[in-house]
Design a protein around this motif. Structure first.
Motif, PDB file in Angstrom:
ATOM      1  N   LYS A  20     -11.698  -7.670  13.362  1.00  0.00           N
ATOM      2  CA  LYS A  20     -11.352  -7.036  14.713  1.00  0.00           C
ATOM      3  C   LYS A  20     -10.250  -7.576  15.524  1.00  0.00           C
ATOM      4  CE  LYS A  20     -15.187  -8.396  17.308  1.00  0.00           C
ATOM      5  NZ  LYS A  20     -16.580  -8.140  17.727  1.00  0.00           N
ATOM      6  N   LEU A  21      -9.830  -8.717  15.297  1.00  0.00           N
ATOM      7  CA  LEU A  21      -8.795  -9.534  15.973  1.00  0.00           C
ATOM      8  C   LEU A  21      -7.706  -9.586  15.352  1.00  0.00           C
ATOM      9  CD1 LEU A  21     -11.126 -12.493  17.679  1.00  0.00           C
ATOM     10  CD2 LEU A  21     -10.436 -10.163  18.676  1.00  0.00           C
ATOM     11  N   LEU A  22      -7.218  -8.970  14.165  1.00  0.00           N
ATOM     12  CA  LEU A  22      -6.176  -8.965  13.406  1.00  0.00           C
ATOM     13  C   LEU A  22      -5.184  -7.960  13.858  1.00  0.00           C
ATOM     14  CD1 LEU A  22      -7.501  -9.996   9.888  1.00  0.00           C
ATOM     15  CD2 LEU A  22      -6.622 -11.486  11.576  1.00  0.00           C
ATOM     16  N   GLY A  23      -3.776  -8.267  14.127  1.00  0.00           N
ATOM     17  CA  GLY A  23      -2.880  -7.118  14.663  1.00  0.00           C
ATOM     18  C   GLY A  23      -1.666  -7.327  13.818  1.00  0.00           C
ATOM     19  N   LEU A  24      -0.587  -6.737  14.463  1.00  0.00           N
ATOM     20  CA  LEU A  24       0.591  -6.721  13.776  1.00  0.00           C
ATOM     21  C   LEU A  24       1.332  -7.856  14.207  1.00  0.00           C
ATOM     22  CD1 LEU A  24       1.419  -2.825  14.635  1.00  0.00           C
ATOM     23  CD2 LEU A  24       0.900  -3.948  12.218  1.00  0.00           C
ATOM     24  N   PRO A  25       2.333  -8.528  13.419  1.00  0.00           N
ATOM     25  CA  PRO A  25       2.519  -7.787  12.115  1.00  0.00           C
ATOM     26  C   PRO A  25       1.736  -8.102  11.151  1.00  0.00           C
ATOM     27  CG  PRO A  25       3.904  -9.716  12.700  1.00  0.00           C
ATOM     28  CD  PRO A  25       3.194  -9.523  13.939  1.00  0.00           C
ATOM     29  N   VAL A  26       1.823  -7.515   9.814  1.00  0.00           N
ATOM     30  CA  VAL A  26       1.043  -7.855   8.934  1.00  0.00           C
ATOM     31  C   VAL A  26       2.012  -8.393   7.559  1.00  0.00           C
ATOM     32  CG1 VAL A  26      -0.720  -6.179   9.160  1.00  0.00           C
ATOM     33  CG2 VAL A  26       1.343  -5.316   7.761  1.00  0.00           C
ATOM     34  N   PRO A  27       1.720  -8.833   6.765  1.00  0.00           N
ATOM     35  CA  PRO A  27       2.490  -9.337   5.672  1.00  0.00           C
ATOM     36  C   PRO A  27       3.623  -8.322   4.982  1.00  0.00           C
ATOM     37  CG  PRO A  27       0.449 -10.080   5.064  1.00  0.00           C
ATOM     38  CD  PRO A  27       0.316  -9.237   6.298  1.00  0.00           C
ATOM     39  N   ASP A  28       4.830  -8.541   5.019  1.00  0.00           N
ATOM     40  CA  ASP A  28       5.782  -7.647   4.317  1.00  0.00           C
ATOM     41  C   ASP A  28       5.435  -7.521   2.920  1.00  0.00           C
ATOM     42  OD1 ASP A  28       7.149  -9.713   3.006  1.00  0.00           O
ATOM     43  OD2 ASP A  28       8.726  -9.842   4.958  1.00  0.00           O
ATOM     44  N   ASP A  29       6.059  -6.575   2.062  1.00  0.00           N
ATOM     45  CA  ASP A  29       5.657  -6.410   0.581  1.00  0.00           C
ATOM     46  C   ASP A  29       6.206  -7.524  -0.083  1.00  0.00           C
ATOM     47  OD1 ASP A  29       5.050  -3.969   1.007  1.00  0.00           O
ATOM     48  OD2 ASP A  29       6.973  -3.068   0.195  1.00  0.00           O
ATOM     49  N   HIS A  30       7.199  -8.451   0.098  1.00  0.00           N
ATOM     50  CA  HIS A  30       7.631  -9.770  -0.422  1.00  0.00           C
ATOM     51  C   HIS A  30       6.460 -10.920  -0.310  1.00  0.00           C
ATOM     52  CE1 HIS A  30       9.826 -12.950  -2.211  1.00  0.00           C
ATOM     53  NE2 HIS A  30       9.735 -13.631  -1.381  1.00  0.00           N
ATOM     54  N   THR A  31       6.136 -10.964   1.161  1.00  0.00           N
ATOM     55  CA  THR A  31       5.098 -11.942   1.521  1.00  0.00           C
ATOM     56  C   THR A  31       3.700 -11.608   0.926  1.00  0.00           C
ATOM     57  OG1 THR A  31       6.154 -12.650   3.385  1.00  0.00           O
ATOM     58  CG2 THR A  31       4.100 -13.141   3.523  1.00  0.00           C
ATOM     59  N   LEU A  32       3.522 -10.362   0.934  1.00  0.00           N
ATOM     60  CA  LEU A  32       1.944 -10.097   0.354  1.00  0.00           C
ATOM     61  C   LEU A  32       1.887 -10.157  -1.168  1.00  0.00           C
ATOM     62  CD1 LEU A  32      -0.653  -8.421   0.788  1.00  0.00           C
ATOM     63  CD2 LEU A  32       0.490  -6.419   0.342  1.00  0.00           C
ATOM     64  N   MET A  33       3.218  -9.737  -1.854  1.00  0.00           N
ATOM     65  CA  MET A  33       3.096 -10.016  -3.317  1.00  0.00           C
ATOM     66  C   MET A  33       2.924 -11.455  -3.757  1.00  0.00           C
ATOM     67  SD  MET A  33       2.778  -7.177  -4.790  1.00  0.00           S
ATOM     68  CE  MET A  33       3.049  -7.644  -6.539  1.00  0.00           C
ATOM     69  N   ILE A 161     -16.407  -3.119  -5.535  1.00  0.00           N
ATOM     70  CA  ILE A 161     -15.601  -3.833  -4.717  1.00  0.00           C
ATOM     71  C   ILE A 161     -16.196  -5.163  -4.667  1.00  0.00           C
ATOM     72  CG2 ILE A 161     -14.794  -3.931  -2.290  1.00  0.00           C
ATOM     73  CD1 ILE A 161     -13.415  -1.665  -3.813  1.00  0.00           C
ATOM     74  N   ALA A 162     -15.106  -6.140  -4.872  1.00  0.00           N
ATOM     75  CA  ALA A 162     -15.673  -7.391  -4.577  1.00  0.00           C
ATOM     76  C   ALA A 162     -15.581  -7.915  -3.214  1.00  0.00           C
ATOM     77  CB  ALA A 162     -15.026  -8.378  -5.550  1.00  0.00           C
ATOM     78  N   GLY A 163     -14.427  -7.492  -2.515  1.00  0.00           N
ATOM     79  CA  GLY A 163     -14.022  -7.617  -0.909  1.00  0.00           C
ATOM     80  C   GLY A 163     -13.044  -6.968  -0.694  1.00  0.00           C
ATOM     81  N   PHE A 164     -13.282  -6.549   0.514  1.00  0.00           N
ATOM     82  CA  PHE A 164     -12.169  -6.024   1.560  1.00  0.00           C
ATOM     83  C   PHE A 164     -11.538  -7.047   2.275  1.00  0.00           C
ATOM     84  CE2 PHE A 164     -14.740  -1.973   1.149  1.00  0.00           C
ATOM     85  CZ  PHE A 164     -14.084  -1.091   0.495  1.00  0.00           C
ATOM     86  N   ILE A 165     -10.228  -7.481   2.060  1.00  0.00           N
ATOM     87  CA  ILE A 165      -9.591  -8.550   2.773  1.00  0.00           C
ATOM     88  C   ILE A 165      -8.609  -7.885   3.783  1.00  0.00           C
ATOM     89  CG2 ILE A 165      -8.504 -10.809   2.466  1.00  0.00           C
ATOM     90  CD1 ILE A 165     -11.071 -10.455   0.834  1.00  0.00           C
ATOM     91  N   HIS A 166      -9.377  -8.081   4.981  1.00  0.00           N
ATOM     92  CA  HIS A 166      -8.301  -7.726   6.084  1.00  0.00           C
ATOM     93  C   HIS A 166      -7.298  -8.705   6.519  1.00  0.00           C
ATOM     94  CE1 HIS A 166     -11.182  -4.344   7.326  1.00  0.00           C
ATOM     95  NE2 HIS A 166     -11.761  -5.002   6.565  1.00  0.00           N
ATOM     96  N   LEU A 167      -6.023  -8.191   6.584  1.00  0.00           N
ATOM     97  CA  LEU A 167      -4.922  -8.889   6.844  1.00  0.00           C
ATOM     98  C   LEU A 167      -4.266  -8.584   8.067  1.00  0.00           C
ATOM     99  CD1 LEU A 167      -3.281  -9.090   3.214  1.00  0.00           C
ATOM    100  CD2 LEU A 167      -4.773 -10.864   4.228  1.00  0.00           C
TER     101      LEU A 167
END
Length: 190
Positions: A20-33, A161-167
């Motif tokens: 609940k304390l995770l906000g923007l920004p989130v990883p971009d596509d390159h970083t996420l990959m 589902i093994a897990g929901f990883i919130h980023l």
């Protein structure tokens, strides 16, 4: 033996961030990959790759939140449980569902494949933290209800589902919490 003090310090102080304390920004596509690639560097007996990823971006998270509310009401689930599960997704900006996807194998039992999927979850949390993002590994009733999650995410009948990883970006560092007494949990055998 060469110990990398920075890596050991990271592992000895790593701490998930509340979703609940995770906000923007989130990883971009390159970083996420790059993070998903790092998370995939786990023990995988037989090279079966018994997992896969589903990336829920903000609109996907909102859609899942709405589906949770509708499904929960139709199933008569307690309003507080529905609200909590729905809010977890409604407030999210990015969630990676780590899908356990066991493969038929005479050599690698399903429990080993399950442990591999769990290792991927922790690997993704650690990769996110090492990349400067906050992360949290959650499950809850939504993850464990195949009648909901299988159609909601298009899972195959043998997947779960093994897990929901919130980023996201952590707004603050959480306080330290009590840690296990490792000495009390360790046995040495000569």
């Amino acid at each position: 033996m060469n110990t990398d003090p920075a890596v050991m310090a990271f592992f000895q102080t790593r701490r998930s961030r509340p979703a609940k304390l995770l906000g923007l920004p989130v990883p971009d596509d390159h970083t996420l990959m790059a993070m998903l690639t790092a998370a995939s560097r786990v023990p995988d007996h037989g090279k079966l790759e018994p997992w896969r990823f589903i990336v829920l971006q903000q609109a996907g998270c909102a859609r899942i939140a709405q589906m949770i509310a509708e499904y929960g009401k139709a199933q008569g689930i307690d309003d507080d449980k529905i609200a909590k599960a729905s809010a977890t997704f409604a407030q999210a900006h990015m969630v990676v569902a780590v899908v356990a996807s066991p493969k038929p194998s005479d050599k690698v039992p399903q429990i080993e494949q399950t442990l591999t999927a769990g290792a991927v979850c922790l690997g993704l949390v650690n990769a996110a933290l090492a990349s400067g993002f906050g992360a949290n590994w959650l499950t809850g009733w939504v993850a464990h209800d195949p009648a909901f999650i299988t159609p909601a995410l298009g899972l195959q009948p043998d997947e779960w589902i093994a897990g929901f990883i919130h980023l996201g970006t952590a707004s603050s560092a959480p306080p330290e919490r009590p840690r296990p007494d490792v000495a009390a949990l360790t046995q040495f055998i000569d």
